[in-house]
Design a protein around this motif. Structure first.
Motif, PDB file in Angstrom:
ATOM      1  N   ASP A  70       0.847  -1.194   0.000  1.00 55.91           N
ATOM      2  CA  ASP A  70       0.000   0.000   0.000  1.00 55.91           C
ATOM      3  C   ASP A  70       0.882   1.243   0.000  1.00 55.91           C
ATOM      4  OD1 ASP A  70      -2.069   1.846   0.315  1.00 55.91           O
ATOM      5  OD2 ASP A  70      -1.923   1.737   2.496  1.00 55.91           O
ATOM      6  N   ASN A  71       0.666   2.110  -0.970  1.00 57.61           N
ATOM      7  CA  ASN A  71       1.425   3.358  -1.048  1.00 57.61           C
ATOM      8  C   ASN A  71       0.659   4.531  -0.446  1.00 57.61           C
ATOM      9  OD1 ASN A  71       3.663   2.198  -2.342  1.00 57.61           O
ATOM     10  ND2 ASN A  71       2.682   2.359  -4.337  1.00 57.61           N
ATOM     11  N   GLY A  72      -0.092   4.244   0.598  1.00 61.77           N
ATOM     12  CA  GLY A  72      -0.818   5.303   1.291  1.00 61.77           C
ATOM     13  C   GLY A  72      -2.299   5.359   1.014  1.00 61.77           C
ATOM     14  N   ALA A  73      -2.778   4.621   0.007  1.00 65.29           N
ATOM     15  CA  ALA A  73      -4.188   4.685  -0.370  1.00 65.29           C
ATOM     16  C   ALA A  73      -5.096   4.170   0.746  1.00 65.29           C
ATOM     17  CB  ALA A  73      -4.434   3.887  -1.653  1.00 65.29           C
ATOM     18  N   LEU A  74      -4.734   3.042   1.345  1.00 65.33           N
ATOM     19  CA  LEU A  74      -5.558   2.453   2.398  1.00 65.33           C
ATOM     20  C   LEU A  74      -5.501   3.300   3.665  1.00 65.33           C
ATOM     21  CD1 LEU A  74      -4.598  -1.292   1.894  1.00 65.33           C
ATOM     22  CD2 LEU A  74      -6.780  -0.230   1.321  1.00 65.33           C
ATOM     23  N   LYS A  75      -4.346   3.805   3.989  1.00 67.62           N
ATOM     24  CA  LYS A  75      -4.192   4.647   5.186  1.00 67.62           C
ATOM     25  C   LYS A  75      -5.023   5.919   5.058  1.00 67.62           C
ATOM     26  CE  LYS A  75      -0.295   4.370   7.255  1.00 67.62           C
ATOM     27  NZ  LYS A  75      -0.746   3.766   8.531  1.00 67.62           N
ATOM     28  N   PHE A  76      -4.991   6.530   3.865  1.00 71.34           N
ATOM     29  CA  PHE A  76      -5.786   7.738   3.631  1.00 71.34           C
ATOM     30  C   PHE A  76      -7.283   7.435   3.700  1.00 71.34           C
ATOM     31  CE2 PHE A  76      -8.220  10.262   0.557  1.00 71.34           C
ATOM     32  CZ  PHE A  76      -8.050  11.528   1.109  1.00 71.34           C
ATOM     33  N   SER A  77      -7.715   6.353   3.058  1.00 71.80           N
ATOM     34  CA  SER A  77      -9.140   5.997   3.038  1.00 71.80           C
ATOM     35  C   SER A  77      -9.647   5.657   4.430  1.00 71.80           C
ATOM     36  CB  SER A  77      -9.367   4.819   2.085  1.00 71.80           C
ATOM     37  OG  SER A  77      -8.953   5.145   0.778  1.00 71.80           O
ATOM     38  N   ALA A  78      -8.821   4.977   5.230  1.00 70.27           N
ATOM     39  CA  ALA A  78      -9.200   4.652   6.606  1.00 70.27           C
ATOM     40  C   ALA A  78      -9.340   5.923   7.440  1.00 70.27           C
ATOM     41  CB  ALA A  78      -8.164   3.719   7.233  1.00 70.27           C
ATOM     42  N   ALA A  79      -8.416   6.875   7.259  1.00 73.64           N
ATOM     43  CA  ALA A  79      -8.494   8.142   7.992  1.00 73.64           C
ATOM     44  C   ALA A  79      -9.733   8.921   7.594  1.00 73.64           C
ATOM     45  CB  ALA A  79      -7.228   8.969   7.728  1.00 73.64           C
ATOM     46  N   ALA A  80     -10.046   8.952   6.295  1.00 79.90           N
ATOM     47  CA  ALA A  80     -11.239   9.649   5.820  1.00 79.90           C
ATOM     48  C   ALA A  80     -12.501   9.030   6.410  1.00 79.90           C
ATOM     49  CB  ALA A  80     -11.299   9.609   4.291  1.00 79.90           C
ATOM     50  N   ALA A  81     -12.554   7.694   6.439  1.00 75.68           N
ATOM     51  CA  ALA A  81     -13.706   6.999   7.020  1.00 75.68           C
ATOM     52  C   ALA A  81     -13.862   7.331   8.498  1.00 75.68           C
ATOM     53  CB  ALA A  81     -13.548   5.491   6.830  1.00 75.68           C
ATOM     54  N   MET A  82     -12.747   7.378   9.211  1.00 73.48           N
ATOM     55  CA  MET A  82     -12.782   7.638  10.643  1.00 73.48           C
ATOM     56  C   MET A  82     -13.238   9.068  10.952  1.00 73.48           C
ATOM     57  SD  MET A  82     -12.564   6.440  13.566  1.00 73.48           S
ATOM     58  CE  MET A  82     -12.057   4.825  12.964  1.00 73.48           C
ATOM     59  N   ILE A  83     -12.699  10.023  10.231  1.00 75.45           N
ATOM     60  CA  ILE A  83     -13.064  11.426  10.475  1.00 75.45           C
ATOM     61  C   ILE A  83     -14.533  11.668  10.135  1.00 75.45           C
ATOM     62  CG2 ILE A  83     -12.644  13.795   9.710  1.00 75.45           C
ATOM     63  CD1 ILE A  83      -9.680  12.988   9.347  1.00 75.45           C
ATOM     64  N   LEU A  84     -14.979  11.123   9.024  1.00 74.45           N
ATOM     65  CA  LEU A  84     -16.387  11.308   8.643  1.00 74.45           C
ATOM     66  C   LEU A  84     -17.331  10.623   9.626  1.00 74.45           C
ATOM     67  CD1 LEU A  84     -16.142  11.078   4.788  1.00 74.45           C
ATOM     68  CD2 LEU A  84     -17.429  12.809   6.015  1.00 74.45           C
ATOM     69  N   PHE A  85     -16.947   9.442  10.099  1.00 74.72           N
ATOM     70  CA  PHE A  85     -17.798   8.759  11.070  1.00 74.72           C
ATOM     71  C   PHE A  85     -17.886   9.551  12.367  1.00 74.72           C
ATOM     72  CE2 PHE A  85     -18.686   5.798  14.527  1.00 74.72           C
ATOM     73  CZ  PHE A  85     -19.848   5.208  14.055  1.00 74.72           C
ATOM     74  N   TYR A  86     -16.792  10.174  12.767  1.00 73.36           N
ATOM     75  CA  TYR A  86     -16.791  10.999  13.977  1.00 73.36           C
ATOM     76  C   TYR A  86     -17.819  12.128  13.864  1.00 73.36           C
ATOM     77  CZ  TYR A  86     -15.326  14.791  17.048  1.00 73.36           C
ATOM     78  OH  TYR A  86     -15.322  15.827  17.946  1.00 73.36           O
ATOM     79  N   TYR A  87     -17.843  12.793  12.721  1.00 72.78           N
ATOM     80  CA  TYR A  87     -18.803  13.889  12.546  1.00 72.78           C
ATOM     81  C   TYR A  87     -20.242  13.368  12.434  1.00 72.78           C
ATOM     82  CZ  TYR A  87     -15.278  17.492  12.265  1.00 72.78           C
ATOM     83  OH  TYR A  87     -14.268  18.376  12.582  1.00 72.78           O
ATOM     84  N   LYS A  88     -20.389  12.196  11.872  1.00 74.66           N
ATOM     85  CA  LYS A  88     -21.721  11.582  11.824  1.00 74.66           C
ATOM     86  C   LYS A  88     -22.201  11.255  13.232  1.00 74.66           C
ATOM     87  CE  LYS A  88     -24.262   7.667   9.869  1.00 74.66           C
ATOM     88  NZ  LYS A  88     -24.189   6.427   9.066  1.00 74.66           N
ATOM     89  N   LEU A  89     -21.277  10.809  14.084  1.00 73.93           N
ATOM     90  CA  LEU A  89     -21.602  10.503  15.476  1.00 73.93           C
ATOM     91  C   LEU A  89     -22.024  11.765  16.227  1.00 73.93           C
ATOM     92  CD1 LEU A  89     -21.488   7.815  17.061  1.00 73.93           C
ATOM     93  CD2 LEU A  89     -19.243   8.499  17.897  1.00 73.93           C
ATOM     94  N   LYS A  90     -21.313  12.852  15.992  1.00 69.33           N
ATOM     95  CA  LYS A  90     -21.677  14.130  16.610  1.00 69.33           C
ATOM     96  C   LYS A  90     -23.068  14.567  16.170  1.00 69.33           C
ATOM     97  CE  LYS A  90     -19.014  17.633  17.129  1.00 69.33           C
ATOM     98  NZ  LYS A  90     -18.099  18.757  16.856  1.00 69.33           N
TER      99      LYS A  90
END
Length: 279
Positions: A70-90
């Protein structure tokens, strides 16, 4: 079958990355949306990531393919999923009833820590998501009656996600346009799906605001849906045109399948209210 196995490999790899970076609970936010994002990022990379067999953490007796490099694609996508889920939780804590608030508050500390970790790695990503969420909330609080304007924050969010980190200016513009069109489609699709529930509960819905429907009548609902469908079809057509301009190293047929078959079929299922079949 080969394309199906590749898609599964990226899906399982994203699941593993979520658990590795943000803990076991993070795996429960895995979705097809962020698998698409990871596929897109991997598809634009020159080097093929390769695949290998590994044990599934949920079922150790089962082997599944994973992305080898992985050249960063999975790490970036996981971070995006986490940040968006946090705001959805709020948003859930702020807008839902007692049971929803209670459940969201119980898991909030876990995902706050995970979001903070993602923010440290991708501060610009956090700023992008926060800005889009604030703009979306403001429009909905103002009861925005323009479908294009109401969908704009979500569209710009995906525009930023798709083009994030791309250095080639031409490629970046095409990715941004693809993201914008798909973001608009996702927002309006959710509005169509929630149309009758929002009318019943008195919640904001851009389609209801645009058509000024206040009383539930079948003919009014169908008319409102058709207005949204025309915009959805335009969004898919523009996204498909952008895809054809995109320089991809791999996975072209998977993306064409999603845009030309998956999105229209998903809309048909929603219109027929066959949600179980969709799942």
């Amino acid at each position: 079958m080969a394309e199906y196995e590749i898609y599964k490999a990226v899906y399982c790899s994203l699941c593993r990355e979520l658990g590795k970076s943000y803990g076991p609970f993070a795996k429960f936010i895995l979705s097809y949306d962020f698998t698409f994002l990871a596929l897109l990022k991997i598809a634009a990379q020159e080097e093929c990531p390769g695949y290998k067999n590994m044990r599934c953490s949920f079922n150790p007796l089962h082997q599944c393919k994973r992305v080898q490099k992985d050249n960063g694609a999975l790490k970036f996508s996981a971070a995006a999923a986490m940040i968006l889920f946090y705001y959805k939780l709020k948003d859930t804590i702020h807008d839902t009833g007692f049971l929803g608030k209670t459940a969201a508050r119980m898991v909030y500390p876990i995902f706050l820590l995970a979001r903070n970790s993602a923010k440290k790695q991708f501060p610009a990503l956090e700023a992008l998501v926060a800005s889009a969420m604030d703009a979306q909330t403001a429009l909905e609080n103002d009861n925005c009656a323009s479908l294009d304007q109401a969908a704009d924050p979500t569209a710009k969010l995906l525009e930023g996600l798709f083009s994030y980190g791309e250095k080639d200016e031409t490629q970046k513009r095409v990715l941004a346009r693809l993201g914008y069109c798909m973001g608009k489609w996702i927002y309006l699709m959710d509005a169509v799906d929630d149309l009758e529930d929002d009318l019943k509960k008195g919640n904001y819905n851009p389609i209801l605001a645009y058509t000024k429907i206040k009383i539930k009548k079948s003919e009014n609902i169908e008319q409102a849906k058709q207005i949204a469908v025309s915009l959805l079809n335009m969004s898919v057509a523009e996204a498909a045109a952008s895809l054809e301009l995109l320089r991809l190293e791999r996975y072209e047929d998977i993306f064409r399948n999603i845009l030309y078959v998956g999105l229209p079929e998903g809309l048909n299922v929603i219109l027929k209210k066959e949600k179980k079949a969709c799942k």
